[in-house]
Structures are given as structure tokens and as C-alpha cells.
Design a protein around this motif. Structure first.
Motif, PDB file in Angstrom:
ATOM      1  N   ALA A 223       0.800  -1.219   0.000  1.00  0.00           N
ATOM      2  CA  ALA A 223       0.000   0.000   0.000  1.00  0.00           C
ATOM      3  C   ALA A 223       0.839   1.278   0.000  1.00  0.00           C
ATOM      4  N   ALA A 224       2.152   1.169  -0.024  1.00  0.00           N
ATOM      5  CA  ALA A 224       2.996   2.370  -0.007  1.00  0.00           C
ATOM      6  C   ALA A 224       2.699   3.291  -1.186  1.00  0.00           C
ATOM      7  N   PHE A 225       2.372   2.724  -2.344  1.00  0.00           N
ATOM      8  CA  PHE A 225       2.041   3.552  -3.495  1.00  0.00           C
ATOM      9  C   PHE A 225       0.830   4.435  -3.188  1.00  0.00           C
ATOM     10  N   ASP A 226      -0.185   3.855  -2.555  1.00  0.00           N
ATOM     11  CA  ASP A 226      -1.394   4.617  -2.230  1.00  0.00           C
ATOM     12  C   ASP A 226      -1.086   5.730  -1.238  1.00  0.00           C
ATOM     13  N   PHE A 227      -0.252   5.440  -0.246  1.00  0.00           N
ATOM     14  CA  PHE A 227       0.097   6.462   0.740  1.00  0.00           C
ATOM     15  C   PHE A 227       0.874   7.615   0.095  1.00  0.00           C
ATOM     16  N   HIS A 228       1.891   7.274  -0.688  1.00  0.00           N
ATOM     17  CA  HIS A 228       2.761   8.316  -1.234  1.00  0.00           C
ATOM     18  C   HIS A 228       2.133   9.074  -2.402  1.00  0.00           C
ATOM     19  N   SER A 229       1.097   8.505  -2.991  1.00  0.00           N
ATOM     20  CA  SER A 229       0.375   9.246  -4.042  1.00  0.00           C
ATOM     21  C   SER A 229      -0.643  10.196  -3.443  1.00  0.00           C
ATOM     22  N   GLY A 230      -1.003   9.972  -2.178  1.00  0.00           N
ATOM     23  CA  GLY A 230      -2.034  10.776  -1.545  1.00  0.00           C
ATOM     24  C   GLY A 230      -3.422  10.175  -1.680  1.00  0.00           C
ATOM     25  N   ALA A 231      -3.533   9.019  -2.342  1.00  0.00           N
ATOM     26  CA  ALA A 231      -4.835   8.382  -2.516  1.00  0.00           C
ATOM     27  C   ALA A 231      -5.395   7.877  -1.193  1.00  0.00           C
ATOM     28  N   VAL A 232      -4.506   7.455  -0.288  1.00  0.00           N
ATOM     29  CA  VAL A 232      -4.898   6.989   1.040  1.00  0.00           C
ATOM     30  C   VAL A 232      -4.061   7.742   2.061  1.00  0.00           C
ATOM     31  N   LYS A 233      -4.697   8.228   3.104  1.00  0.00           N
ATOM     32  CA  LYS A 233      -3.987   8.985   4.129  1.00  0.00           C
ATOM     33  C   LYS A 233      -3.362   8.039   5.134  1.00  0.00           C
ATOM     34  N   ARG A 234      -2.074   8.215   5.392  1.00  0.00           N
ATOM     35  CA  ARG A 234      -1.395   7.382   6.370  1.00  0.00           C
ATOM     36  C   ARG A 234      -1.692   7.866   7.781  1.00  0.00           C
ATOM     37  N   ALA A 235      -1.535   6.992   8.743  1.00  0.00           N
ATOM     38  CA  ALA A 235      -1.796   7.334  10.143  1.00  0.00           C
ATOM     39  C   ALA A 235      -0.905   8.481  10.587  1.00  0.00           C
ATOM     40  N   PRO A 236      -1.397   9.327  11.501  1.00  0.00           N
ATOM     41  CA  PRO A 236      -0.561  10.403  12.039  1.00  0.00           C
ATOM     42  C   PRO A 236       0.706   9.857  12.686  1.00  0.00           C
TER      43      PRO A 236
END
Length: 281
Positions: A223-236
């Protein structure tokens, strides 16, 4: 990391790395990458700085390698899937993504183990390889996600080099298309191929393609692609520091992830309680 810090008995060594000449570390353990076994799956005794230094050394040496980023979900999938277990046995490095694997590794006396989440490893590597000539290839994600990852990191780390990207179709890839995509990666000649699929798909893909992509490091980061693209927000950050990133993901995608965290995790803990303690060295 000294031998004293890596009190791991011989049965827990990851065979493929025992005499690795490219492992970058200090002291007499410099030519082997030890590992613990958690429910039969090897997990390397590494932390983030050691993983980054080692991967950069492998990239510069053009070492053909496969890196799995492992969490509880992956360990549990490996219990039933022989092809995933085979991928783990062939991997050059298996980093502990989640806090549970880090804690258990330390309990098994692998005291040099630190958490190496896939998204964090990806960002650390992009930052560390700026201006080094090490080239990256992004393979995976939904349509447009890899392009957005490349654009975001180009702004943040202008010295990193992306030499190509591809978004394979979801599901089974026809052999003809797979051959074309593989040939495109070979022509681009990256040092590192970041594979953004889910487990176990990304791990079996890397295992199947390792021999076809010589001189490259294949790293499955999910899921790193989703996090770094901004498609999914990573936990604070505070949730990451408190090992609560799983809770954030569960609340963000409950319909997809409820079984992973509410069913698989308790079964994992039950199995761990029954796992024999390794013999003392």
C-alpha cells in the motif's frame, strides 16, 4: 551491529545471506544477514538504517535481490500458501513492517531488529539515493497512482531518478502482456524496482520475475504507493510511534481490513503462544 547484539542461533539464519559480501554493517557480522523465524517465516534482523545502507550497497553492486516487507497478515498467509513460503525462503531480506514482528523478534533474542514499514522504507531510500545515480522503477498501483508517486517525490527529493513506471491490470496478467512489461523494465535498467501490489501477489510476482530481471532489487511495498500518491492517508506520526497504525487503517477501510485485524491477528497471537522458544546459542 556486533555479534553480541545478534544472539541468533544457527537454525534461524536466513541461508541465502549467510555469506553475503555486500551487507553493510560493522563488526564481525558484516558478511551475513541473520534472521529469526516467526511461525516458520524468516524475518531479517535489521532496522531502518541498516536496511537502507544494505540496499544501497546491493544496488551499487548490481546484486540481484528480492525484498519482502512482512507483517502479521503476510505471516498468516504464508501458513497456507506454499508459493508465498517459497518466496520468503528465496528473499535476500525480509523486513518487519509491523510492531508485533519487531517485538516478537526481540523476544526471540534478535536484539538488532527495528521496525521497517514499507512506506517509510520507500521514502528513506528515495531520500538516501538522491544524486547517487541509483535509478528507480515503479511497478503497480491503480491507474495513475505510480505517476502521482513519482511527481510527489520529484518535488520532495529532486535528486532521485525514476527511469520508468507501469500499472499492470488488476487480476491475472496475460503472459504476452507480462512479457512486454518485463522487457520494458529490463530496457529501463533500474537498480531498484518498487512493486506496489498486495500480499501475496507482489511476493509471488517478485519470486517469478527475479531471474528475469538480473542486477535489480525487487522490493514489494504494498500500500505504499497509495500512501505516497495521496490516494490513502497514512496514520498520524503519533499513531505510528505508538504502534497504532493498524487501528488507523482499520477505521479507514473497515470493510476490507476487518478480517485481517480482528480475526487474523488474534489467531496469530494464539499461534505465537504455541511456538517453541528457539534454543539458546
Amino acid at each position: 551491529m556486533s555479534d553480541a547484539a545478534v544472539t541468533v542461533s544457527e537454525p534461524y539464519a536466513l541461508r541465502i545471506n549467510r555469506n553475503d559480501p555486500y551487507l553493510v554493517t560493522d563488526g564481525p557480522a558484516a558478511h551475513r544477514l541473520p534472521a529469526t523465524r516467526i511461525l516458520g517465516v524468516p524475518v531479517s534482523v535489521v532496522d531502518m538504517p541498516m536496511a537502507v545502507r544494505t540496499l544501497i550497497a546491493w544496488a551499487k553492486a548490481r546484486r540481484t535481490s528480492m525484498v519482502c516487507v512482512r507483517d502479521v497478515h503476510g505471516i498468516m498467509c504464508a501458513q497456507e500458501q506454499a508459493d508465498l513460503r517459497a518466496a520468503h525462503e528465496r528473499a535476500s531480506m525480509i523486513v518487519p513492517d509491523g510492531a508485533p514482528l519487531t517485538i516478537i523478534s526481540r523476544f526471540l533474542r534478535a536484539h538488532g531488529t527495528g521496525r521497517v514499514p514499507g512506506p517509510s522504507l520507500m521514502e528513506e531510500m528515495f531520500a538516501a539515493t538522491q544524486g547517487t545515480g541509483i535509478r528507480h522503477y515503479l511497478y503497480g498501483g491503480k491507474e495513475g497512482v505510480a505517476e502521482q508517486v513519482a511527481a510527489n517525490f520529484a518535488r520532495k527529493y529532486p535528486g532521485w531518478e525514476v527511469c520508468g513506471l507501469a500499472c499492470p491490470p488488476f487480476g491475472e496478467v496475460p503472459p504476452e502482456l507480462d512479457a512486454q512489461l518485463t522487457e520494458a523494465i529490463k530496457r529501463a535498467e533500474p537498480h531498484i524496482v518498487w512493486v506496489g501490489m498486495s500480499t501475496p501477489k507482489q511476493d509471488t510476482w517478485m519470486n517469478d520475475h527475479l531471474d528475469r530481471l538480473p542486477g535489480m532489487i525487487l522490493i514489494g511495498v504494498g500500500a505504499a504507493f497509495d500512501f505516497h500518491s495521496g490516494a490513502v492517508k497514512r496514520a498520524p506520526k503519533f499513531m505510528q510511534a505508538m504502534a497504532l497504525e493498524w487501528l488507523h487503517r482499520l477505521f479507514s477501510e473497515p470493510r476490507r481490513l476487518w478480517r485481517r485485524y480482528l480475526v487474523m491477528a488474534p489467531v496469530f497471537l494464539w499461534k505465537i503462544a504455541r511456538q517453541p522458544e528457539p534454543p539458546r546459542p
